[in-house]
Motif scaffolding. Structure first.
Motif, mmCIF file in Angstrom:
data_model
loop_
_atom_site.group_PDB
_atom_site.id
_atom_site.type_symbol
_atom_site.label_atom_id
_atom_site.label_comp_id
_atom_site.label_asym_id
_atom_site.label_seq_id
_atom_site.Cartn_x
_atom_site.Cartn_y
_atom_site.Cartn_z
ATOM 1 N N ASN A 377 0.828 -1.224 0.000
ATOM 2 C CA ASN A 377 0.000 0.000 0.000
ATOM 3 C C ASN A 377 0.851 1.257 0.000
ATOM 4 O O ASN A 377 0.561 2.215 -0.715
ATOM 5 N N GLU A 381 1.172 4.226 -3.054
ATOM 6 C CA GLU A 381 1.129 5.692 -2.848
ATOM 7 C C GLU A 381 2.354 6.362 -3.457
ATOM 8 O O GLU A 381 2.251 7.372 -4.143
ATOM 9 N N TYR A 384 2.416 6.301 -7.277
ATOM 10 C CA TYR A 384 1.461 7.290 -7.796
ATOM 11 C C TYR A 384 2.100 8.686 -7.735
ATOM 12 O O TYR A 384 2.072 9.437 -8.703
ATOM 13 N N LYS A 385 2.699 8.962 -6.595
ATOM 14 C CA LYS A 385 3.315 10.283 -6.386
ATOM 15 C C LYS A 385 4.457 10.519 -7.392
ATOM 16 O O LYS A 385 4.554 11.575 -8.002
ATOM 17 N N SER A 442 -1.278 4.553 -10.631
ATOM 18 C CA SER A 442 -0.078 4.248 -9.834
ATOM 19 C C SER A 442 0.901 3.374 -10.616
ATOM 20 O O SER A 442 2.013 3.117 -10.162
#
Ligand code: 5AD
Ligand code: SF4
Length: 453
Positions: A377, A381, A384-385, A442
């Motif tokens: 998870n 994140e 994606y960033k 992502s």
């Protein structure tokens, strides 16, 4: 005489390359490669042992193939990393498998196949200190992508990470001569390939010395060619060929290598740098030969020397004795680096390894799973960033093929290895295009063509 062979592949890029070597050896000996299993007399299974799941997949496949064997005459050969381990599955061995050949014995395949026709069961799993398949050019019929290809620069591994079976299944590390590597790159380049990935279990410990390349600790430094020299030789000689490499080892990766990556436009700005754990205690138990701070220093150096470089990693969660604090160290390290991408695994206790013999696989499965989910998870994140950071930039993309989701779209990659999809116009596979990035998920960047390169 049996003629047609089919290959079922499991495992890593090394196995893909080895399949090309196998095809080359067998086709020279009048066997024919078929990509339809129903036409095969010989089925070769190139196997992987890295985690238990990989071995179970092979065993299940063998059980299925055994049912096929009852309907027609076929020979089944086990190749690759499981070759030295398959005899553990003694019950299925004799009835299903006709021959077993380890990663260093593929030259013997034509003779072995002849002997099994005389009803002899055959096993050759000896490891070699020398075999690099130097004089065999890998056949490219296995890989129908005519744009990207692998070139193996070394085989085996001497690192002895305590969790890993590779040193036992693939043997000692040996480097291929630069001359042979360059010849292989040249052939690929001349036949239109646009990108090559240099492969080794640990590319950073590549070392070629004219005197005796096996004795890598007793050599003439002036005459030796290390990974940075090799990379520079290839980048200079083929200045419009994209160059990637895998896998880097944090313990061996030098500043010199980083400077070469920076210096040449055609060396991709992407480093796969397995960390395995963010905890010093666990790194020590894993015998990784670097600590958390040294790893972070290397990351800082990459960011300083090649700011645009993408970084990915491998992580093992739930290694023997791992407690919550170790896991939190791993999550915190991930937060420091903010990796572009990651390969995340639950620890698998492999018979024969140091950790199997000396440590307890004492993290309950449910805890391993929960920790893995937390890592996945967090990585989602971060990916994606990182990808979001490309929005509104222009990326130079090498087109590799048609998008699986929509045949009106191409997919390709930028230097940083991000997957990019965009609508087709009149381009071809193998073209470079400049893509303006509009959106991201992502895992993927979505963009549009702005002009031809
Ligand atoms: N269990 C889980 N993952 C493993 N790997 C290697 N051995 C094991 C094991 N016993 C992972 C490491 C390595 C990658 C190729 O596979 O992260 O970098
Ligand atoms: Fe296995 Fe470690 Fe070698 Fe990688 S470096 S192949 S993890 S022993």
């Amino acid at each position: 005489m049996v003629k047609n062979f089919y290959i079922i592949n499991y495992g890593c890029q090394m196995n893909v390359y080895d399949n090309e070597i196998i095809i080359s050896i067998l086709t020279k000996n009048n066997y024919s490669y078929v990509n339809d299993i129903s036409k095969a007399d010989i089925i070769l299974i190139n196997t992987c042992s890295i985690r238990e799941k990989a071995e179970i997949t092979v065993i299940n496949k063998l059980i299925y193939l055994n049912s096929l064997k009852r309907t027609r005459k076929i020979y089944i050969g086990i190749l690759g990393c499981m070759a030295r381990r398959i005899q553990r599955f003694i019950k299925i061995k004799k009835s299903i498998i006709d021959f077993i050949v380890g990663p260093d014995n593929y030259r013997e395949l034509p003779n072995i196949i002849k002997s099994i026709e005389d009803n002899r069961y055959f096993v050759n799993v000896l490891l070699s200190n020398e075999e690099t398949y130097s004089n065999i050019f890998p056949s490219k019929i296995y890989n129908n992508n005519k744009v990207t290809s692998y070139v193996t620069i070394s085989r085996g591994c001497d690192n002895m990470c305590t969790f890993c079976v590779v040193p036992f299944t693939r043997g000692r590390e040996r480097s291929k001569s630069p001359k042979v590597i360059i010849k292989e790159c040249e052939k690929l380049y001349n036949s239109g390939y646009k990108e090559i990935t240099l492969l080794g279990q640990n590319v950073d410990s590549y070392l070629w010395t004219p005197e005796n390349y096996i004795k890598k600790y007793i050599y003439n430094k002036k005459k030796a060619i290390d990974f940075s020299c090799l990379l520079e030789m290839i980048a200079k000689k083929f200045n419009d060929l994209r160059i990637r490499f895998s896998t880097s080892n944090p313990h061996d990766m030098s500043i010199k290598v980083l400077k070469i990556i920076k210096k040449y436009n055609n060396i991709c700005k992407y480093i796969h740098l397995p960390v395995q754990s963010g905890s010093n205690r666990i790194l020590k138990l894993m015998n990784r030969k670097y600590n958390r701070l040294e790893y972070i220093n290397l990351i800082d150096n990459i960011r300083k020397i090649i700011p645009e470089c993408a970084i990915s990693y491998d992580i093992i969660t739930g290694f023997c004795t791992e407690i919550e604090k170790d896991h939190i160290d791993t999550l915190n390290l991930m937060k420091y680096v903010v990796y572009d991408f990651g390969y995340m695994f639950m620890y698998s206790h492999r018979e024969g390894t140091y950790s199997y013999r000396n440590l307890k696989d004492n993290v309950p499965l449910i805890v391993k799973k929960r920790r893995l989910n937390e890592i996945i998870n967090l990585q989602r994140e971060h990916s994606y960033k990182r990808l979001k950071g490309y929005i509104n930039t222009v990326q130079n993309v090498l087109i590799e093929g048609i998008s699986k989701k929509d045949k009106n779209y191409w997919y390709g990659r930028n230097s940083q290895n991000s997957l990019i999809v965009f609508k087709k116009n009149n381009e071809n596979i193998g073209d470079y295009v400049n893509i303006k990035i509009l959106k991201n998920t992502s895992a993927t960047l979505i963009g549009e063509i702005i002009k031809y390169y």
